[in-house]
Design an enzyme around this catalytic site. Structure first.
Site, PDB file in Angstrom:
ATOM      1  N   TRP A  36      41.465  51.382  29.754  1.00  0.00           N
ATOM      2  CA  TRP A  36      42.019  50.895  31.016  1.00  0.00           C
ATOM      3  C   TRP A  36      41.941  49.369  31.075  1.00  0.00           C
ATOM      4  CZ3 TRP A  36      39.986  47.876  34.896  1.00  0.00           C
ATOM      5  CH2 TRP A  36      40.719  47.812  36.083  1.00  0.00           C
ATOM      6  N   HIS A  37      40.833  48.836  30.527  1.00  0.00           N
ATOM      7  CA  HIS A  37      40.648  47.390  30.598  1.00  0.00           C
ATOM      8  C   HIS A  37      41.642  46.620  29.738  1.00  0.00           C
ATOM      9  CE1 HIS A  37      36.887  48.466  32.550  1.00  0.00           C
ATOM     10  NE2 HIS A  37      36.906  47.253  33.038  1.00  0.00           N
ATOM     11  N   GLY A  38      42.023  47.193  28.616  1.00  0.00           N
ATOM     12  CA  GLY A  38      42.976  46.451  27.802  1.00  0.00           C
ATOM     13  C   GLY A  38      43.412  47.237  26.587  1.00  0.00           C
TER      14      GLY A  38
END
Lengths: 481, 329
Positions: free
Chosen positions: A322-324
């Site tokens: 989700w973060h990257g």
């Protein structure tokens, strides 16, 4: 528009003034127009994605409720999920998965020339996507009723204080607030401004200052060994904390000025005694989102023990992703998943050791040891989070030792000796204030003091920001997610 | 609600007025007692004193910290070192323009730095025109600063008027550290690289200057040419100067295949095109031969490409002698 920009300092008072100047029934229009303006001041064309998400989820939620049969309800839920995640996937993950597929196919000697989508990541897409998806799932589960007023629903999706980097609000908490008739309150507005001020301190004085050292080291890791690598990693731990929690303070404070209550996103995470506690104190709105909508959906802890561990691991890997769209984030998530599993597996053994060596009788010492261990574990994770690629992260972790105190020739970017002193002082000051806020309710404590003392403190904080701030309008780290 | 609003606005106005008053006082104190100790401000004050007494300058030194630390004007008659740390050809152009056109000073010889890194895009990173608005906005058109720095006019003007913004660190440094010695613009540094990890520092320095950087940046070339044209217009003799580096610096450059010949051919060709006759003083390898010196050659440097006061005095004497030899008096 960045919170740490002059334009926002003009934008917010104008919006607040308009908000309280017009009748309650029209206020949603002010909020919607200002939220869209806020977002469009970055890249106007990307507002279309927010509008698509709004229309899809508004329509899907009503169809879910209207549908009599379960398959139909599931269909509309899936339609919403697929539409939202398709947008997210196209802009954020397409190239990553395409390259990963290409690498895999080449590994098994199948030629593959991946198509590269040259698109930029729309700011805040992961945040508003999760917020709208959460809403639709809540409607499907019957937790909330679908919002009837399309305009208010559109405001819920795009509410400017938390649009681009959270907190990821639940419809149950935020939607009803748009119907509340907010009256201007002196105390509320003043408290909101104080919180914003604190957020600016964290962002401009601490995070952006630490970024100088972090960027110098992490953009040229091969030039460093030992303590500079540790220093940069510890600085990054505080940089990302101050950057993100600073953003959240500004968001919560700005909303509070208008009478809205957003959820807390951080509770002194670096004072956690275990990784599971860390995740109850760090980015709370995302952790609880994953708990409520993913972890529980795949069975949570009501499954066999091995499956439970797998569920934990899956949630953390997805959280990393989700973060990257980068392997560094996947490894970061997996590492935290591993910490959680290892923590659960060894709980009894650790308690046994603590009892045997007498740590149980010294709870404060035990807490200090636990806090230090959790901080070190979190820092190992941050190495992957910050590194530009996996090989850089591996380099950092394998070149920390031997430790040398010889700093001659070590280049910390444009950071001077005094800059470093200010950075350390700012971290200590910030954590002391957080400690006092938690134990003595600082803000309430201050509100009973004479105005001269209060104003002296507020003015001192403003001057600290103005004198020691780094004024280059650095975007917030979480904007890229 | 109305009462609450009025109370809030009243309190807010009082708070803001107190804040403004305090801010003005702090800004004034900073300008008066702190900024005046800053090297750039001290150089400016020295320049003002110089031009108060004289209308002509025989030797003007321009460049970045290489020149700023290297040429002691006490060795050259009627000279001033107007170079400064991180100055590119853009800053130097505006300084020269002000000196010649606004301050009406006649300059005879211009000693202009042309070092290996001078045209690297690395120089554009810490450009003073991008942050030292308090100084440059007083003589550089805001439009030009805006184009170069990308900063808004608002930011430029605010920082010009209120230089105290973001300067807490400088205040502490100026309050607690001994200021460097400065004579006629020349910064005298006593620090010595010999005690440091020379190899590591040199690699970092060279990599910073050249790795992933554009070797010759168009903006820097543009202003270099502008300086040359201005020099010709004002009949100033241009002397291009290559400042000394440590031998290790040269070795790292060679390892990284940073070529010198084609680079200087281009720089000299531009000089030839725009000023016709020009001179070159090449001190790049001045300290390469250890046998010529009393101390270890690294004792003459504060870092791999900056001479310290000891090195600067040797170099300045040599510059003075070489100028005499070439008849540039």
């Amino acid at each position: 528009m960045l919170f740490n920009s002059i334009s926002f300092l003009i934008f917010l008072p104008v919006v607040v003034l308009l908000y309280f100047s017009i009748p309650h029934k029209y206020r949603w229009i002010i909020l919607l127009v200002s939220s869209y303006y806020f977002y469009m001041s970055w890249k106007p064309e990307f507002i279309i994605l927010i509008i698509i998400s709004t229309i899809v989820d508004y329509g899907a939620s009503h169809n879910i409720v209207r549908s009599k049969s379960k398959p139909k309800r599931i269909f509309f839920l899936c339609f919403s999920l697929l539409s939202n995640f398709a947008l997210l996937f196209s802009f954020k993950y397409f190239n990553f998965f395409n390259n990963a597929l290409g690498d895999f196919l080449r590994l098994i000697s199948i030629p593959w020339d991946p198509v590269v989508l040259s698109v930029i990541l729309p700011v805040g897409i992961s945040f508003y996507t999760f917020q709208t998806v959460g809403y639709t799932i809540d409607v499907y589960r019957g937790v909330i009723k679908p919002e009837r007023h399309f305009g208010i629903f559109a405001v819920y999706v795009s509410f400017f204080p938390q649009l681009v980097a959270g907190p990821i609000e639940r419809a149950k908490n935020l939607l009803p607030q748009f119907y509340e008739k907010h009256k201007f309150s002196y105390t509320q507005a003043a408290d909101g401004i104080k919180l914003m001020l604190w957020g600016f301190f964290k962002k401009i004085v601490v995070a952006d200052r630490l970024a100088v050292v972090v960027n110098a080291v992490y953009n040229n890791t091969q030039n460093y060994t030992g303590i500079p690598l540790i220093l940069a990693t510890v600085f990054f731990a505080f940089q990302i904390y101050c950057d993100f929690s600073g953003y959240c303070d500004i968001a919560i404070g700005a909303a509070q000025v208008m009478g809205f209550r957003l959820m807390d996103n951080f509770k002194r995470p670096y004072f956690s005694r275990s990784i599971s506690e860390f995740w109850k104190r760090w980015h709370i709105s995302l952790s609880t989102w994953f708990r409520d909508y993913l972890y529980i959906s795949i069975g949570g802890n009501r499954v066999s023990i091995p499956r439970w561990y797998l569920n934990i691991f899956i949630v953390f890997v997805v959280s990393g992703l989700w973060h990257g769209a980068n392997w560094t984030f996947v490894i970061w998530g997996a590492l935290h998943g591993f910490y959680m599993m290892f923590g659960a597996l060894t709980q009894k053994v650790r308690d046994f050791i603590a009892e045997k060596i007498g740590l149980v009788k010294l709870p404060k010492l035990r807490t200090i040891i636990q806090v230090i261990i959790v901080f070190i574990l979190a820092d190992i994770g941050w190495v992957f989070f910050r590194a530009n690629n996996v090989s850089d992260a591996v380099y950092v972790l394998t070149h920390i030792f031997p430790l040398s105190l010889n700093f001659s020739g070590v280049y910390f970017g444009a950071m001077t000796r005094w800059g470093l002193i200010v950075a350390f002082a700012a971290i200590i000051f910030m954590e002391s204030i957080h400690f006092m806020q938690e134990h003595f309710r600082m803000r309430q404590f201050l509100s009973n003091k004479p105005v001269v003392l209060r104003w002296t403190i507020y003015l001192a904080l403003i001057f600290i920001i103005l004198l020691f701030g780094v004024f280059n309008e650095t975007p917030f780290i979480y904007f890229q997610f | 609600m109305k009462k609450e609003k009025i109370r809030f606005i009243k309190t807010g106005i009082i708070f803001v007025l107190i804040f403004i008053a305090l801010f003005m006082i702090i800004n004034f104190v900073y300008i008066k007692f702190f900024l005046s100790k800053n090297l750039q401000a001290r150089a400016e004050a020295e320049l003002q004193n110089f031009i108060k007494e004289k209308a002509q300058m025989d030797y003007l030194v321009l460049g970045d910290s290489h020149a700023h630390q290297a040429v002691n004007p006490e060795y050259l008659p009627n000279s001033f070192n107007l170079a400064h740390s991180s100055n590119t050809y853009a800053e130097n152009y505006y300084k020269l323009r002000r000196l010649l056109y606004d301050q009406k000073i006649k300059v005879k010889y211009l000693l202009l730095e042309v070092d290996m890194h001078s045209f690297s895009s690395y120089m554009k990173g810490p450009m003073p025109l991008k942050r030292e608005f308090w100084y440059y906005a007083s003589f550089v058109p805001v439009k030009d600063i805006r184009n170069i720095s990308g900063a808004s006019e608002f930011d430029i003007r605010i920082n010009h008027l209120f230089p105290v913004l973001g300067r807490g660190e400088d205040m502490l440094a100026l309050l607690f550290s001994k200021p460097s010695k400065q004579v006629l613009g020349w910064a005298s540094y006593d620090t010595n690289i010999s005690q440091q990890n020379i190899t590591k520092l040199t690699v970092q320095r060279v990599e910073g200057q050249f790795l992933g950087q554009e070797r010759i940046d168009p903006l820097l070339i543009e202003y270099y040419v502008k300086i040359l044209k201005m020099a010709r217009e004002k009949n100033i003799t241009v002397i291009l100067v290559k400042y000394p580096v440590l031998k290790q610096y040269d070795e790292v450059l060679n390892e990284m295949n940073v070529t010198k010949e084609d680079y200087y051919d281009y720089i000299y060709a531009l000089a030839s095109e725009h000023v016709g006759k020009y001179y070159v003083l090449d001190y790049y390898d001045l300290f390469f031969n250890q046998s010529k010196y009393e101390f270890t050659t690294s004792d003459y440097f504060s870092d791999p490409d900056h001479v310290n006061a000891l090195g600067a005095n040797i170099l300045s004497e040599k510059v003075s002698n070489d100028l005499k030899e070439k008849g540039l008096e």
